[in-house]
Design an enzyme around this catalytic site. Structure first.
Site, PDB file in Angstrom:
ATOM      1  N   ARG A 185       3.582  -1.053   4.039  1.00 36.10           N
ATOM      2  CA  ARG A 185       3.148  -0.853   2.672  1.00 36.10           C
ATOM      3  C   ARG A 185       3.588  -2.042   1.834  1.00 36.10           C
ATOM      4  O   ARG A 185       4.716  -2.521   1.993  1.00 36.10           O
ATOM      5  CB  ARG A 185       3.807   0.417   2.143  1.00 36.10           C
ATOM      6  N   HIS A 237       6.882  -9.856  10.862  1.00 33.65           N
ATOM      7  CA  HIS A 237       5.453  -9.694  11.145  1.00 33.65           C
ATOM      8  C   HIS A 237       5.166 -10.170  12.571  1.00 33.65           C
ATOM      9  O   HIS A 237       5.673 -11.215  12.984  1.00 33.65           O
ATOM     10  CB  HIS A 237       4.625 -10.492  10.139  1.00 33.65           C
TER      11      HIS A 237
END
Ligand code: GAR
Length: 213
Positions: free
Chosen positions: A94, A112
């Site tokens: 989010r 990531h």
């Protein structure tokens, strides 16, 4: 000892790698709070198993992104992570608003599963595999207002085989994530990361150090 809050949405294997490094004495941090925005996240179970305080905050319970972010800020502050601490996004799916980023300026890290700026988003491993890149990897970065974006702290690379799918590539990337994320947090704990002109500089004995170790 660096006070940290860890935000999760899913399995929490990165949370586990942080817990393990702390328990081994390789990471000088204390997890004051785990927050999940998903009630079903296995990361919650990992917090329970290690007696770490946790909260489930569902964004669907709040009228706006800002209200949800303020609730997270309040919970993190109450847990004792303030100006001295760090917020770690470990599979937190989010985006956060300026409400959150102002409360923890340059104190929010994300991991990531791709070599940013390539393949940002929720399917980094699959997108890289589909594209047919020959090298992918993972990136730890400070968080800004854009998705999977902000000053890069460390990256690690894996070669990709022809025709490889996300199922094959993903676990190899994850293994690297579990190495580099605790490393980046430890550098922060040692006060060795400086942001200059949106670039992160790693310091050795108070001085800039050339390249990425
Ligand atoms: C990790 O691969 C992380 O890099 C990724 O979610 C996974 C969470 O796994 N994050 C993103 O894609 C952020 N855009 P985990 O819950 O087992 O740590």
């Amino acid at each position: 000892t660096l006070p940290i809050a860890v935000l999760v949405s899913g399995s929490g294997s990165n949370l586990q790698s942080i817990i393990d490094r702390i328990e081994e004495g390789a990471l000088d941090a204390e997890i004051k709070l785990v927050i999940s925005n998903k009630a079903s996240a296995y990361g919650i179970q990992r917090a329970k198993d290690h007696d770490i305080p946790y909260r489930v905050l569902l964004h669907t319970d709040y009228p706006s992104r800002e209200a949800f972010d303020q609730a997270m800020v309040d919970a993190i502050h109450e847990a004792g992570v303030t100006d001295e601490g760090l917020v770690v996004m470990a599979g937190f799916m989010r985006m956060v608003t300026p409400v959150f980023l102002k409360a923890f300026a340059n104190r929010v890290m994300n991991i990531h599963p791709a070599l940013l700026p390539s393949f940002a988003g929720v399917n980094g491993q699959a997108d890289a595999a589909d594209y047919g890149v020959k090298i992918s990897g993972c990136t730890v970065h400070f968080v800004d207002e854009q998705m999977d974006h902000g000053p890069v702290i460390i990256q690690a690379a894996v070669p990709c085989q022809a025709g490889e799918t996300e199922d094959e590539l993903g676990p190899r990337i994850l293994k690297l994530e579990h190495r580099v994320f605790p490393q980046a947090i430890q550098w922060f704990a040692e006060n060795r990361l400086r942001i200059e002109n949106r670039h992160v500089e790693l310091r050795v004995a108070g001085r800039p150090c050339a390249g990425q170790p």
